[in-house]
Design a protein around this motif. Structure first.
Motif, PDB file in Angstrom:
ATOM      1  N   LYS A  43      52.268   8.452  59.358  1.00 36.18           N
ATOM      2  CA  LYS A  43      51.320   9.539  59.110  1.00 36.18           C
ATOM      3  C   LYS A  43      51.935  10.629  58.242  1.00 36.18           C
ATOM      4  N   ILE A  44      53.162  11.016  58.544  1.00 38.86           N
ATOM      5  CA  ILE A  44      53.767  12.100  57.765  1.00 38.86           C
ATOM      6  C   ILE A  44      54.044  11.652  56.331  1.00 38.86           C
ATOM      7  N   LEU A  45      54.338  10.364  56.125  1.00 37.58           N
ATOM      8  CA  LEU A  45      54.507   9.856  54.765  1.00 37.58           C
ATOM      9  C   LEU A  45      53.199   9.950  53.983  1.00 37.58           C
ATOM     10  N   ARG A  46      52.090   9.640  54.645  1.00 34.96           N
ATOM     11  CA  ARG A  46      50.771   9.783  54.003  1.00 34.96           C
ATOM     12  C   ARG A  46      50.510  11.240  53.653  1.00 34.96           C
ATOM     13  N   ASP A  47      50.841  12.149  54.581  1.00 30.42           N
ATOM     14  CA  ASP A  47      50.624  13.575  54.332  1.00 30.42           C
ATOM     15  C   ASP A  47      51.493  14.074  53.173  1.00 30.42           C
ATOM     16  N   ILE A  48      52.735  13.593  53.117  1.00 23.47           N
ATOM     17  CA  ILE A  48      53.633  13.973  52.022  1.00 23.47           C
ATOM     18  C   ILE A  48      53.065  13.513  50.687  1.00 23.47           C
ATOM     19  N   ASN A  49      52.601  12.275  50.631  1.00 25.04           N
ATOM     20  CA  ASN A  49      52.057  11.741  49.378  1.00 25.04           C
ATOM     21  C   ASN A  49      50.796  12.497  48.946  1.00 25.04           C
ATOM     22  N   GLN A  50      49.965  12.869  49.920  1.00 23.82           N
ATOM     23  CA  GLN A  50      48.754  13.626  49.591  1.00 23.82           C
ATOM     24  C   GLN A  50      49.104  15.010  49.067  1.00 23.82           C
ATOM     25  N   LEU A  77      54.432  20.943  50.919  1.00 22.58           N
ATOM     26  CA  LEU A  77      55.231  19.735  50.681  1.00 22.58           C
ATOM     27  C   LEU A  77      56.625  19.897  51.276  1.00 22.58           C
ATOM     28  N   SER A  78      57.238  21.061  51.076  1.00 25.90           N
ATOM     29  CA  SER A  78      58.570  21.316  51.609  1.00 25.90           C
ATOM     30  C   SER A  78      58.586  21.254  53.135  1.00 25.90           C
ATOM     31  N   ASP A  79      57.561  21.829  53.770  1.00 25.36           N
ATOM     32  CA  ASP A  79      57.474  21.813  55.240  1.00 25.36           C
ATOM     33  C   ASP A  79      57.345  20.383  55.754  1.00 25.36           C
ATOM     34  N   LEU A  80      56.534  19.580  55.074  1.00 26.88           N
ATOM     35  CA  LEU A  80      56.349  18.184  55.489  1.00 26.88           C
ATOM     36  C   LEU A  80      57.650  17.391  55.326  1.00 26.88           C
ATOM     37  N   GLN A  81      58.362  17.652  54.250  1.00 23.01           N
ATOM     38  CA  GLN A  81      59.634  16.965  54.027  1.00 23.01           C
ATOM     39  C   GLN A  81      60.647  17.319  55.108  1.00 23.01           C
ATOM     40  N   VAL A 140      60.158   0.972  51.969  1.00 16.13           N
ATOM     41  CA  VAL A 140      59.482   2.239  52.243  1.00 16.13           C
ATOM     42  C   VAL A 140      60.076   3.269  51.295  1.00 16.13           C
ATOM     43  N   PHE A 141      59.218   3.894  50.501  1.00 14.96           N
ATOM     44  CA  PHE A 141      59.694   4.834  49.485  1.00 14.96           C
ATOM     45  C   PHE A 141      59.830   6.231  50.080  1.00 14.96           C
ATOM     46  N   ARG A 142      60.834   6.365  50.953  1.00 17.39           N
ATOM     47  CA  ARG A 142      61.099   7.658  51.585  1.00 17.39           C
ATOM     48  C   ARG A 142      61.659   8.647  50.562  1.00 17.39           C
ATOM     49  N   GLU A 143      61.503   9.917  50.846  1.00 20.63           N
ATOM     50  CA  GLU A 143      62.057  11.000  50.008  1.00 20.63           C
ATOM     51  C   GLU A 143      61.642  10.824  48.543  1.00 20.63           C
ATOM     52  N   PHE A 144      60.386  10.449  48.346  1.00 22.44           N
ATOM     53  CA  PHE A 144      59.887  10.124  47.004  1.00 22.44           C
ATOM     54  C   PHE A 144      60.049  11.294  46.049  1.00 22.44           C
ATOM     55  N   ASP A 191      56.592  12.212  31.450  1.00 21.04           N
ATOM     56  CA  ASP A 191      56.086  11.122  32.294  1.00 21.04           C
ATOM     57  C   ASP A 191      56.772  11.127  33.655  1.00 21.04           C
ATOM     58  N   MET A 192      58.096  11.274  33.637  1.00 23.28           N
ATOM     59  CA  MET A 192      58.878  11.222  34.871  1.00 23.28           C
ATOM     60  C   MET A 192      58.415  12.270  35.880  1.00 23.28           C
ATOM     61  N   SER A 193      58.014  13.421  35.374  1.00 25.31           N
ATOM     62  CA  SER A 193      57.615  14.532  36.244  1.00 25.31           C
ATOM     63  C   SER A 193      56.397  14.224  37.092  1.00 25.31           C
ATOM     64  N   PHE A 194      55.617  13.211  36.666  1.00 23.26           N
ATOM     65  CA  PHE A 194      54.364  12.938  37.370  1.00 23.26           C
ATOM     66  C   PHE A 194      54.248  11.490  37.848  1.00 23.26           C
ATOM     67  N   LEU A 195      55.375  10.774  37.915  1.00 20.07           N
ATOM     68  CA  LEU A 195      55.333   9.438  38.514  1.00 20.07           C
ATOM     69  C   LEU A 195      54.868   9.564  39.954  1.00 20.07           C
ATOM     70  N   ASN A 196      53.930   8.722  40.352  1.00 17.54           N
ATOM     71  CA  ASN A 196      53.328   8.874  41.676  1.00 17.54           C
ATOM     72  C   ASN A 196      53.514   7.630  42.535  1.00 17.54           C
ATOM     73  N   PRO A 197      53.441   7.783  43.854  1.00 13.34           N
ATOM     74  CA  PRO A 197      53.699   6.668  44.772  1.00 13.34           C
ATOM     75  C   PRO A 197      52.795   5.461  44.560  1.00 13.34           C
ATOM     76  N   ASP A 198      51.519   5.676  44.252  1.00 15.43           N
ATOM     77  CA  ASP A 198      50.599   4.551  44.091  1.00 15.43           C
ATOM     78  C   ASP A 198      50.993   3.670  42.912  1.00 15.43           C
ATOM     79  N   TYR A 199      51.333   4.299  41.783  1.00 15.84           N
ATOM     80  CA  TYR A 199      51.717   3.511  40.613  1.00 15.84           C
ATOM     81  C   TYR A 199      53.028   2.776  40.870  1.00 15.84           C
ATOM     82  N   ILE A 200      53.999   3.446  41.463  1.00 19.41           N
ATOM     83  CA  ILE A 200      55.294   2.814  41.736  1.00 19.41           C
ATOM     84  C   ILE A 200      55.121   1.657  42.712  1.00 19.41           C
TER      85      ILE A 200
END
Length: 242
Positions: A43-50, A77-81, A140-144, A191-200
């Motif tokens: 759940k927290i990984l989903r919240d972080i990605n959102q 984002l920082s609090d969730l991390q 699992v792409f932790r600390e994305f 590009d690197m600045s906006f790489l996102n979990p779904d694409y990766i």
């Protein structure tokens, strides 16, 4: 060695650096490695990605971004991390390998291939198969977002503050003007600045597939037993249409 036939040439325009970023993320663990309980993490990984996605959307507005909203999203984002940190075991893949006598654990990304390698005692080969087959099926792409900052810093050190690196990047971009070899392996910063979990994640599923992979094992091994073991651990991984 495990080598996947994927590199910078396979990225889409606007998402350069994905192959190299994925290489970093593959060391973050799996559903069973690097976690104190994956069910608690989900759940927290989903919240972080959102939260990360919303922050990126606001950043993309450039000078029209709402600064108050940016600060609010950064804090969220920082609090969730911070909440996620106690649930993970950082660098556990490295720790497991090291405790079992492994050396030269490394990875590299090129224009055409991505390679993962390690040297370990012959009697630990099944441990290798267990870890690496798990990485090919359950990463699992932790600390994305933290790792995205790491690759941005890597670029600043190896390219932007390095005259040789800067010259070579511009030379290749000019020499291969209409060819993907002109893309830097680390990616363009915009590009690197906006790489996102779904694409990766989709990039991983498409290219880190068994029909796009070569395994090479060299050493004091029993060939028949090793082939049987590899089939047992890797044989069930589904092919993909690359």
């Amino acid at each position: 060695y495990i080598r996947h036939r994927v590199g910078a040439v396979d990225e889409i325009t606007g998402a350069t650096g994905a192959a190299h970023f994925l290489e970093h993320l593959m060391f973050k663990g799996t559903k069973s490695i690097g976690t104190k309980g994956y069910e608690k993490e989900k759940k927290i990984l989903r919240d972080i990605n959102q939260a990360g996605a919303l922050l990126d959307q606001e950043k993309m507005k450039g000078e029209f971004a709402d600064n108050k909203r940016l600060e609010k999203l950064k804090k969220k984002l920082s609090d969730l991390q911070e909440r996620h940190r106690p649930l993970i075991l950082s660098n556990e893949i490295d720790r497991i390998y090291t405790e079992n006598g492994a050396v030269k654990l490394n990875a590299s990304t090129g224009q055409d291939v991505t390679t993962y390698q390690v040297s370990l005692p012959a009697n630990k080969i099944e441990l290798w198969a267990r870890i690496e087959s798990d990485r090919m099926t359950n990463p699992v792409f932790r600390e994305f977002y933290q790792e995205r900052d790491v690759i941005m810093e890597e670029r600043r050190q190896s390219v932007e503050s390095n005259p040789d690196g800067k010259l070579m990047e511009q030379f290749l971009a000019t020499a291969f003007h209409a060819h993907p070899y002109g893309r830097p392996i680390l990616g363009w910063p915009s590009d690197m600045s906006f790489l996102n979990p779904d694409y990766i994640w989709n990039f991983f599923k498409l290219y880190h597939a068994p029909n796009n992979t070569v395994i090479a094992i060299v050493g004091d091994i029993n060939k028949t037993a090793t082939k049987t073991m590899i089939k047992r651990y890797f044989g069930g991984i589904k092919r993909k249409l690359c």
